[in-house]
Motif scaffolding. Structure first.
Motif, PDB file in Angstrom:
ATOM      1  N   GLY A  89       3.340  -2.227 -12.075  1.00 41.69           N
ATOM      2  CA  GLY A  89       3.351  -1.450 -10.840  1.00 41.69           C
ATOM      3  C   GLY A  89       2.022  -0.753 -10.599  1.00 41.69           C
ATOM      4  O   GLY A  89       1.535  -0.688  -9.463  1.00 41.69           O
ATOM      5  N   LEU A  90       1.416  -0.233 -11.664  1.00 44.54           N
ATOM      6  CA  LEU A  90       0.114   0.417 -11.546  1.00 44.54           C
ATOM      7  C   LEU A  90      -0.938  -0.566 -11.047  1.00 44.54           C
ATOM      8  O   LEU A  90      -1.820  -0.197 -10.264  1.00 44.54           O
ATOM      9  N   GLY A  91      -0.834  -1.811 -11.507  1.00 43.26           N
ATOM     10  CA  GLY A  91      -1.777  -2.817 -11.028  1.00 43.26           C
ATOM     11  C   GLY A  91      -1.756  -2.944  -9.515  1.00 43.26           C
ATOM     12  O   GLY A  91      -2.798  -3.057  -8.859  1.00 43.26           O
ATOM     13  N   ALA A  92      -0.547  -2.913  -8.944  1.00 49.70           N
ATOM     14  CA  ALA A  92      -0.429  -2.973  -7.483  1.00 49.70           C
ATOM     15  C   ALA A  92      -0.994  -1.703  -6.845  1.00 49.70           C
ATOM     16  O   ALA A  92      -1.594  -1.753  -5.756  1.00 49.70           O
ATOM     17  N   GLY A  93      -0.814  -0.562  -7.510  1.00 45.30           N
ATOM     18  CA  GLY A  93      -1.399   0.678  -7.010  1.00 45.30           C
ATOM     19  C   GLY A  93      -2.919   0.625  -7.004  1.00 45.30           C
ATOM     20  O   GLY A  93      -3.574   1.061  -6.040  1.00 45.30           O
ATOM     21  N   LEU A  94      -3.508   0.096  -8.065  1.00 44.51           N
ATOM     22  CA  LEU A  94      -4.959  -0.062  -8.126  1.00 44.51           C
ATOM     23  C   LEU A  94      -5.451  -0.962  -6.993  1.00 44.51           C
ATOM     24  O   LEU A  94      -6.465  -0.677  -6.347  1.00 44.51           O
ATOM     25  N   ASP A  95      -4.730  -2.042  -6.750  1.00 42.42           N
ATOM     26  CA  ASP A  95      -5.104  -2.946  -5.658  1.00 42.42           C
ATOM     27  C   ASP A  95      -5.026  -2.241  -4.313  1.00 42.42           C
ATOM     28  O   ASP A  95      -5.880  -2.446  -3.432  1.00 42.42           O
ATOM     29  N   PHE A  96      -3.993  -1.404  -4.142  1.00 48.39           N
ATOM     30  CA  PHE A  96      -3.841  -0.639  -2.896  1.00 48.39           C
ATOM     31  C   PHE A  96      -5.041   0.268  -2.673  1.00 48.39           C
ATOM     32  O   PHE A  96      -5.618   0.307  -1.575  1.00 48.39           O
ATOM     33  N   VAL A  97      -5.446   0.985  -3.712  1.00 52.04           N
ATOM     34  CA  VAL A  97      -6.578   1.909  -3.597  1.00 52.04           C
ATOM     35  C   VAL A  97      -7.871   1.152  -3.338  1.00 52.04           C
ATOM     36  O   VAL A  97      -8.691   1.551  -2.489  1.00 52.04           O
ATOM     37  N   ARG A  98      -8.078   0.064  -4.044  1.00 49.76           N
ATOM     38  CA  ARG A  98      -9.320  -0.687  -3.873  1.00 49.76           C
ATOM     39  C   ARG A  98      -9.402  -1.310  -2.490  1.00 49.76           C
ATOM     40  O   ARG A  98     -10.487  -1.419  -1.909  1.00 49.76           O
ATOM     41  N   THR A  99      -8.265  -1.710  -1.939  1.00 49.92           N
ATOM     42  CA  THR A  99      -8.262  -2.297  -0.599  1.00 49.92           C
ATOM     43  C   THR A  99      -8.561  -1.249   0.460  1.00 49.92           C
ATOM     44  O   THR A  99      -9.373  -1.470   1.371  1.00 49.92           O
ATOM     45  N   LYS A 100      -7.913  -0.103   0.364  1.00 53.63           N
ATOM     46  CA  LYS A 100      -8.151   0.972   1.335  1.00 53.63           C
ATOM     47  C   LYS A 100      -9.489   1.655   1.096  1.00 53.63           C
ATOM     48  O   LYS A 100     -10.105   2.181   2.037  1.00 53.63           O
ATOM     49  N   THR A 101      -9.925   1.688  -0.133  1.00 50.93           N
ATOM     50  CA  THR A 101     -11.129   2.331  -0.690  1.00 50.93           C
ATOM     51  C   THR A 101     -10.913   3.838  -0.874  1.00 50.93           C
ATOM     52  O   THR A 101     -10.314   4.501  -0.001  1.00 50.93           O
ATOM     53  N   PRO A 102     -11.382   4.385  -1.996  1.00 49.70           N
ATOM     54  CA  PRO A 102     -11.255   5.824  -2.220  1.00 49.70           C
ATOM     55  C   PRO A 102     -11.883   6.659  -1.102  1.00 49.70           C
ATOM     56  O   PRO A 102     -11.349   7.712  -0.745  1.00 49.70           O
ATOM     57  N   GLN A 103     -12.981   6.187  -0.529  1.00 52.08           N
ATOM     58  CA  GLN A 103     -13.641   6.968   0.514  1.00 52.08           C
ATOM     59  C   GLN A 103     -12.763   7.118   1.745  1.00 52.08           C
ATOM     60  O   GLN A 103     -12.642   8.217   2.313  1.00 52.08           O
ATOM     61  N   ARG A 104     -12.106   6.039   2.168  1.00 46.58           N
ATOM     62  CA  ARG A 104     -11.224   6.127   3.332  1.00 46.58           C
ATOM     63  C   ARG A 104     -10.008   6.994   3.039  1.00 46.58           C
ATOM     64  O   ARG A 104      -9.560   7.771   3.904  1.00 46.58           O
TER      65      ARG A 104
END
Length: 373
Positions: free
Chosen positions: A254-269
């Motif tokens: 599940g964390l892997g999917a969370g990491l993908d979510f963050v990387r797609t949206k980007t921390p800056q956004r």
């Protein structure tokens, strides 16, 4: 209920996280690294892919990504692993109990000593204060990247330079930074400790300890690693050395999917979205006579406040009855509240996520305007 307590745990989670956990429960039920059969190997492949994602996000190597149960677990592994053999460690006055308590426990047991650095508004004064606390037996500096009470971002890159110049290990508590600030080992950290369930949008029961490989930590937990099983001594290589026992397979996938979510949206956004919500609330509350705001210039998207002399617990309870989840109290950070002068009252903490909206903030403001304790 509208969740504005995302500094504790983000909720809701992305749909992709829910789907990943469901896949883990239905497809990947093997014990990774604990057998050569197909069920074990396909599960191990899933776990390794998450290791790779975390390594890429934080500029590490997959073998230096350690899965933990939360940030507190990661910090205990790093702090005690560095300090069990003695020495002196410096922490900041903003630290969460997940730093203070293991350091205090080591000192009480006579295994290490520690100093607490005052954090000034001026970053250069903060650096000089930390420099003044360095002793001949200082081994480590451990501090949070961003405060979980005020959001204050510490000058972590400058602290990293200070540590390098004195040959000190630098451990970062990134629980309130990873996922909203674009941080990595390239910023000068030796260890990044963080929660998977906060701004990385993974399930509860997940955390990360990420190393640059410079230091080998003493172990505080020993046991089955799936490797070197014939030896009584704990495995000496990562990640197995620090991952005794079966890992939280479902949570990690599940964390892997969370990491993908963050990387797609980007921390800056994500940061920009959450910061806009914090600024919206701060602007509205600053116009109310009976509100005290605990804020600063350079901060992560968190805002603490109080209503008059009312206890933060009472304010949070009222807001809960109105359908809003905010945390009142000391937030497991008595050091920070002692610094703020709020040890007796605590504060009410507002912490949005990528899923909160301006209209939800406006509704919160209206509820606070109706509050008549």
């Amino acid at each position: 209920m509208i969740n504005f307590d995302n500094a504790a745990t983000t909720f809701p989670k992305p749909d992709s996280v829910r789907r990943a956990v469901n896949a883990a429960l239905t497809k990947y039920g093997g014990n990774p690294g604990r057998g050569g059969h197909r069920l074990s190997t396909v599960t191990a492949e899933q776990i390794y892919s998450v290791r790779e994602s975390a390594a890429e996000m934080f500029a590490s190597q997959p073998e230096n990504v350690i899965f933990t149960s939360n940030c507190t677990h990661a910090l205990n592994l790093a702090i005690k692993g560095m300090m069990l053999n003695g020495g002196h460690i410096i922490i900041s006055e903003y630290e969460h109990n997940s730093v203070l308590r293991p350091v205090y426990a080591l000192a009480k047991q006579g295994k290490a000593s520690f100093s607490v650095a005052h954090i000034y508004d001026d970053d250069d004064r903060t650096l000089e204060k930390m420099r003044s606390l360095i002793r001949s037996d200082t081994r480590c500096v451990c501090c949070m990247v961003a405060s979980n009470v005020t959001g204050r971002i510490l000058p972590y890159r400058k602290i990293a330079e200070l540590c390098r110049s004195y040959g000190l290990c630098f451990i970062a508590d990134a629980a309130q930074a990873a996922g909203t600030l674009d941080i990595s080992l390239d910023d000068g950290f030796d260890f990044i400790c963080t929660a998977g369930h906060k701004s990385l949008y993974g399930p509860s029961g997940t955390g990360l300890l990420i190393s640059n490989g410079r230091y080998q930590l003493a172990t505080i937990i020993e046991g089955g690693t799936g490797a070197t099983s014939e030896q009584a001594e704990q495995t000496d290589f990562l990640p197995e050395r620090l991952e005794s026992g079966t890992v939280n397979t479902m949570g990690i996938i599940g964390l892997g999917a969370g990491l993908d979510f963050v990387r797609t949206k980007t921390p800056q956004r994500i940061f920009n979205h959450e910061a806009a919500l914090v600024n919206r609330l701060e602007t509205a509350l600053s116009q109310l006579d009976n509100v005290t705001l605990y804020t600063c210039e350079n901060k992560a998207p968190i805002l603490s406040f109080n209503i008059g002399e009312v206890s933060s617990a009472q304010t949070a309870s009222y807001l809960s009855d109105c359908g809003f989840a905010l945390r009142g109290g000391l937030h497991c950070s008595a050091l920070a509240h002692r610094t703020l002068g709020t040890l007796s009252q605590g504060t009410v903490r507002f912490s949005p996520s990528a899923f909160n909206t301006p209209s939800q903030v406006d509704a919160l403001v209206q509820a606070l305007k109706r509050f008549n304790p």
